[in-house]
Design a protein around this motif. Sequence first.
Motif, PDB file in Angstrom:
ATOM      1  N   THR A  47       0.826  -1.210   0.000  1.00 19.75           N
ATOM      2  CA  THR A  47       0.000   0.000   0.000  1.00 19.75           C
ATOM      3  C   THR A  47       0.862   1.262   0.000  1.00 19.75           C
ATOM      4  O   THR A  47       0.518   2.243  -0.651  1.00 19.75           O
ATOM      5  N   GLU A  48       1.986   1.210   0.705  1.00 17.77           N
ATOM      6  CA  GLU A  48       2.898   2.364   0.737  1.00 17.77           C
ATOM      7  C   GLU A  48       3.574   2.551  -0.625  1.00 17.77           C
ATOM      8  O   GLU A  48       3.702   3.675  -1.118  1.00 17.77           O
ATOM      9  N   ARG A  49       3.980   1.443  -1.230  1.00 22.35           N
ATOM     10  CA  ARG A  49       4.597   1.539  -2.568  1.00 22.35           C
ATOM     11  C   ARG A  49       3.588   2.059  -3.584  1.00 22.35           C
ATOM     12  O   ARG A  49       3.917   2.908  -4.421  1.00 22.35           O
ATOM     13  N   ALA A  50       2.348   1.584  -3.501  1.00 21.26           N
ATOM     14  CA  ALA A  50       1.301   2.045  -4.427  1.00 21.26           C
ATOM     15  C   ALA A  50       1.050   3.538  -4.255  1.00 21.26           C
ATOM     16  O   ALA A  50       0.891   4.266  -5.241  1.00 21.26           O
ATOM     17  N   ALA A  51       1.020   3.995  -3.020  1.00 15.68           N
ATOM     18  CA  ALA A  51       0.796   5.425  -2.770  1.00 15.68           C
ATOM     19  C   ALA A  51       1.949   6.262  -3.336  1.00 15.68           C
ATOM     20  O   ALA A  51       1.720   7.324  -3.930  1.00 15.68           O
ATOM     21  N   ALA A  52       3.172   5.780  -3.175  1.00 16.94           N
ATOM     22  CA  ALA A  52       4.332   6.509  -3.687  1.00 16.94           C
ATOM     23  C   ALA A  52       4.297   6.565  -5.216  1.00 16.94           C
ATOM     24  O   ALA A  52       4.559   7.615  -5.815  1.00 16.94           O
ATOM     25  N   GLY A  54       1.631   6.313  -7.078  1.00 16.44           N
ATOM     26  CA  GLY A  54       0.512   7.185  -7.445  1.00 16.44           C
ATOM     27  C   GLY A  54       0.907   8.656  -7.371  1.00 16.44           C
ATOM     28  O   GLY A  54       0.548   9.446  -8.242  1.00 16.44           O
ATOM     29  N   ALA A  55       1.683   9.008  -6.335  1.00 18.28           N
ATOM     30  CA  ALA A  55       2.148  10.390  -6.201  1.00 18.28           C
ATOM     31  C   ALA A  55       3.089  10.752  -7.348  1.00 18.28           C
ATOM     32  O   ALA A  55       3.034  11.874  -7.877  1.00 18.28           O
ATOM     33  N   CYS A  56       3.928   9.811  -7.751  1.00 22.22           N
ATOM     34  CA  CYS A  56       4.822  10.052  -8.899  1.00 22.22           C
ATOM     35  C   CYS A  56       4.011  10.264 -10.171  1.00 22.22           C
ATOM     36  O   CYS A  56       4.310  11.167 -10.958  1.00 22.22           O
ATOM     37  N   ALA A  57       2.994   9.437 -10.371  1.00 23.66           N
ATOM     38  CA  ALA A  57       2.144   9.573 -11.557  1.00 23.66           C
ATOM     39  C   ALA A  57       1.432  10.919 -11.558  1.00 23.66           C
ATOM     40  O   ALA A  57       1.339  11.577 -12.604  1.00 23.66           O
ATOM     41  N   ASP A  58       0.946  11.339 -10.399  1.00 27.39           N
ATOM     42  CA  ASP A  58       0.278  12.636 -10.298  1.00 27.39           C
ATOM     43  C   ASP A  58       1.234  13.777 -10.622  1.00 27.39           C
ATOM     44  O   ASP A  58       0.879  14.720 -11.336  1.00 27.39           O
ATOM     45  N   ALA A  59       2.465  13.691 -10.095  1.00 31.32           N
ATOM     46  CA  ALA A  59       3.454  14.739 -10.346  1.00 31.32           C
ATOM     47  C   ALA A  59       3.826  14.798 -11.829  1.00 31.32           C
ATOM     48  O   ALA A  59       3.954  15.889 -12.406  1.00 31.32           O
ATOM     49  N   LEU A  60       3.969  13.636 -12.451  1.00 33.32           N
ATOM     50  CA  LEU A  60       4.293  13.605 -13.880  1.00 33.32           C
ATOM     51  C   LEU A  60       3.139  14.170 -14.708  1.00 33.32           C
ATOM     52  O   LEU A  60       3.357  14.949 -15.638  1.00 33.32           O
ATOM     53  N   ALA A  61       1.924  13.825 -14.346  1.00 32.91           N
ATOM     54  CA  ALA A  61       0.754  14.355 -15.069  1.00 32.91           C
ATOM     55  C   ALA A  61       0.677  15.873 -14.917  1.00 32.91           C
ATOM     56  O   ALA A  61       0.375  16.584 -15.882  1.00 32.91           O
ATOM     57  N   ALA A  62       0.980  16.370 -13.727  1.00 33.37           N
ATOM     58  CA  ALA A  62       0.937  17.809 -13.491  1.00 33.37           C
ATOM     59  C   ALA A  62       2.014  18.549 -14.283  1.00 33.37           C
ATOM     60  O   ALA A  62       1.839  19.712 -14.651  1.00 33.37           O
TER      61      ALA A  62
END
Length: 83
Positions: A47-52, A54-62
């Motif tokens: 769950t921690e790896r998935a959250a990390a 997901g945050a990377c994907a969000d930052a790349l999308a932004a």
Amino acid sequence: MDHIESRSPQSPDDLVVRVPDSGPAEVSDAVTRTRTAGADWARRPATERAAALGACADALAAAAGEVSALVVREVGKPAGEAA
């Protein structure tokens, strides 16, 4: 220390990035640190790896517009293909 430069093929005066040139010692150190980080990553709960990730994907999308513009500059790719 020597550096490696990447210039725009569309405009050779456009310096896109300048990074230090790495030799065998720097590469060996990077590999060692990567192995240590990988082992630490593997011990973390899924769950921690998935959250990390997901945050990377969000930052790349932004930053998609900035990344696209950098690809256009660095490799000369048409903007429509870089997006």
